[in-house]
Design a protein around this motif. Structure first.
Motif, PDB file in Angstrom:
ATOM      1  N   ALA A   1       0.836  -1.207   0.000  1.00 50.17           N
ATOM      2  CA  ALA A   1       0.000   0.000   0.000  1.00 50.17           C
ATOM      3  C   ALA A   1       0.868   1.253   0.000  1.00 50.17           C
ATOM      4  O   ALA A   1       0.556   2.237  -0.685  1.00 50.17           O
ATOM      5  N   HIS A   2       1.970   1.216   0.765  1.00 51.16           N
ATOM      6  CA  HIS A   2       2.869   2.370   0.811  1.00 51.16           C
ATOM      7  C   HIS A   2       3.522   2.619  -0.543  1.00 51.16           C
ATOM      8  O   HIS A   2       3.607   3.759  -1.007  1.00 51.16           O
ATOM      9  N   MET A   3       3.983   1.549  -1.187  1.00 55.28           N
ATOM     10  CA  MET A   3       4.647   1.711  -2.486  1.00 55.28           C
ATOM     11  C   MET A   3       3.694   2.318  -3.510  1.00 55.28           C
ATOM     12  O   MET A   3       4.038   3.265  -4.219  1.00 55.28           O
ATOM     13  N   PHE A   4       2.473   1.788  -3.573  1.00 52.47           N
ATOM     14  CA  PHE A   4       1.521   2.293  -4.562  1.00 52.47           C
ATOM     15  C   PHE A   4       1.008   3.686  -4.207  1.00 52.47           C
ATOM     16  O   PHE A   4       0.538   4.417  -5.082  1.00 52.47           O
ATOM     17  N   SER A   5       1.085   4.054  -2.917  1.00 50.19           N
ATOM     18  CA  SER A   5       0.614   5.388  -2.517  1.00 50.19           C
ATOM     19  C   SER A   5       1.463   6.500  -3.117  1.00 50.19           C
ATOM     20  O   SER A   5       1.052   7.659  -3.098  1.00 50.19           O
ATOM     21  N   THR A   6       2.635   6.167  -3.654  1.00 50.55           N
ATOM     22  CA  THR A   6       3.477   7.184  -4.289  1.00 50.55           C
ATOM     23  C   THR A   6       2.990   7.550  -5.685  1.00 50.55           C
ATOM     24  O   THR A   6       3.458   8.541  -6.266  1.00 50.55           O
ATOM     25  N   VAL A   7       2.033   6.757  -6.219  1.00 50.71           N
ATOM     26  CA  VAL A   7       1.552   7.043  -7.575  1.00 50.71           C
ATOM     27  C   VAL A   7       0.026   7.077  -7.691  1.00 50.71           C
ATOM     28  O   VAL A   7      -0.518   7.507  -8.705  1.00 50.71           O
ATOM     29  N   THR A   8      -0.689   6.607  -6.649  1.00 54.35           N
ATOM     30  CA  THR A   8      -2.152   6.596  -6.700  1.00 54.35           C
ATOM     31  C   THR A   8      -2.709   6.634  -5.283  1.00 54.35           C
ATOM     32  O   THR A   8      -2.052   6.171  -4.342  1.00 54.35           O
TER      33      THR A   8
ATOM     34  N   ASN B   1       1.104  12.475 -10.281  1.00 58.40           N
ATOM     35  CA  ASN B   1       0.901  12.248  -8.848  1.00 58.40           C
ATOM     36  C   ASN B   1       2.216  12.306  -8.075  1.00 58.40           C
ATOM     37  O   ASN B   1       2.268  12.818  -6.948  1.00 58.40           O
ATOM     38  N   ILE B   2       3.271  11.789  -8.657  1.00 60.76           N
ATOM     39  CA  ILE B   2       4.588  11.843  -8.013  1.00 60.76           C
ATOM     40  C   ILE B   2       5.015  13.285  -7.789  1.00 60.76           C
ATOM     41  O   ILE B   2       5.524  13.653  -6.720  1.00 60.76           O
ATOM     42  N   GLN B   3       4.802  14.125  -8.803  1.00 59.48           N
ATOM     43  CA  GLN B   3       5.166  15.532  -8.683  1.00 59.48           C
ATOM     44  C   GLN B   3       4.351  16.219  -7.580  1.00 59.48           C
ATOM     45  O   GLN B   3       4.889  16.998  -6.783  1.00 59.48           O
ATOM     46  N   SER B   4       3.064  15.913  -7.512  1.00 59.37           N
ATOM     47  CA  SER B   4       2.200  16.517  -6.494  1.00 59.37           C
ATOM     48  C   SER B   4       2.624  16.079  -5.094  1.00 59.37           C
ATOM     49  O   SER B   4       2.678  16.888  -4.157  1.00 59.37           O
ATOM     50  N   ILE B   5       2.925  14.787  -4.951  1.00 56.72           N
ATOM     51  CA  ILE B   5       3.343  14.263  -3.644  1.00 56.72           C
ATOM     52  C   ILE B   5       4.683  14.843  -3.230  1.00 56.72           C
ATOM     53  O   ILE B   5       4.881  15.245  -2.072  1.00 56.72           O
ATOM     54  N   ALA B   6       5.615  14.924  -4.187  1.00 52.42           N
ATOM     55  CA  ALA B   6       6.938  15.477  -3.887  1.00 52.42           C
ATOM     56  C   ALA B   6       6.841  16.923  -3.423  1.00 52.42           C
ATOM     57  O   ALA B   6       7.517  17.346  -2.487  1.00 52.42           O
ATOM     58  N   SER B   7       5.953  17.668  -4.066  1.00 54.06           N
ATOM     59  CA  SER B   7       5.766  19.068  -3.684  1.00 54.06           C
ATOM     60  C   SER B   7       5.173  19.174  -2.281  1.00 54.06           C
ATOM     61  O   SER B   7       5.593  20.005  -1.470  1.00 54.06           O
ATOM     62  N   ALA B   8       4.185  18.309  -1.994  1.00 54.94           N
ATOM     63  CA  ALA B   8       3.537  18.354  -0.689  1.00 54.94           C
ATOM     64  C   ALA B   8       4.500  17.941   0.433  1.00 54.94           C
ATOM     65  O   ALA B   8       4.392  18.433   1.565  1.00 54.94           O
ATOM     66  N   LEU B   9       5.416  17.054   0.127  1.00 58.41           N
ATOM     67  CA  LEU B   9       6.352  16.558   1.136  1.00 58.41           C
ATOM     68  C   LEU B   9       7.621  17.400   1.277  1.00 58.41           C
ATOM     69  O   LEU B   9       8.398  17.206   2.220  1.00 58.41           O
TER      70      LEU B   9
END
Length: 254
Positions: A122-129, A241-249
């Motif tokens: 779940a953690h691995m896939f949470s990086t893209v979805t 999604n990766i870009q959005s997550i990277a920005s949020a983190l």
């Protein structure tokens, strides 16, 4: 058969032993109960207890030194990866990813050590979805399966394919018409009979190993193959999604 193949039996599922003996799983269960044991797993533990310590593979390095132990651990990890790649079937991988693509939600479930793998998946896939989630508590797992939307799927991790909780989850899912994906060592296990897609992992475990590192590595290879296939099919969305997550983190790191 057990007397002549006592070491091999320690690494078998109840279905495998039944097939080898040309009999039914119920017969194996009755055999175990006639020995005043609760079931097949208890039988394997007693068999291992009274046998030469079981090992999945013959050791090729001395384990009397740190260097030797490093070599042996490395060999077991490489064997687990190679076995998994040989056992995985591309059509099953493709079918699993197609189910994941169509699902609004993916429940990652397991028991004991397998729950660790479900959480990592779940953690691995949470990086893209955002559709993946893991649930550890067995009661909450059952509640989630009972209320999951019809297009949702269950991704169950069960090395043995014979845990009571895993079978209960699959039975409820099947009764509701939900699709299920199983990651397991044993394609003829009770759980494999209920799952829609079965993904096999390598590495043999003895009755006293309780989730060896090699078995975890094997299951992680399956997870990574699924992840890579999903990413390749949905690259644009995943990269966004990766870009959005990277920005949020970004503000959460020094």
């Amino acid at each position: 058969y057990v007397l002549s193949q006592h070491t091999q039996v320690q690494f078998m599922s109840i279905t495998q032993l039944a097939d080898e003996c040309g009999t039914a799983e119920a017969t194996i269960s009755r055999f175990c109960r006639s020995l005043k044991l609760k079931g097949f797993n208890a039988f394997k533990i007693e068999l291992a207890r009274h046998s030469v310590p079981a090992t999945a593979q013959p050791k090729t390095h001395s384990t009397d030194t740190p260097a030797g132990r490093c070599q042996e651990v490395g060999r077991q990890a490489v064997d687990a990866v190679n076995q998994t790649i040989e056992l995985m079937q591309p059509q099953q991988v493709a079918q699993a990813v197609e189910l994941i693509e169509q699902a609004p939600r993916v429940l990652c479930i397991g028991s004991g050590g397998s729950m660790v793998l479900a959480t990592e998946c779940a953690h691995m896939f949470s990086t893209v979805t955002g559709k993946f989630c893991s649930i550890a508590d067995s009661h909450m797992q059952m509640s989630a399966v009972a209320t999951l939307e019809q297009n949702g799927i269950i991704l169950l991790f069960s090395y043995s394919g014979a845990t009571t909780n895993g079978l209960q989850v699959l039975e409820v899912a099947k009764a509701r018409g939900l699709k299920t994906i199983l990651v397991t060592r044993f394609p003829k296990s009770p759980a494999a009979k209920l799952a829609d897609v079965v993904l096999r992992c390598g590495s043999n475990e003895g009755p006293f190993q309780f989730g060896s590192v090699a078995a975890k590595i094997a299951q992680l290879v399956v997870v990574d193959v699924l992840f890579q296939e999903y990413f390749s099919r949905n690259q644009a969305e995943c990269e966004e999604n990766i870009q959005s997550i990277a920005s949020a983190l970004s503000n959460m790191h020094i």
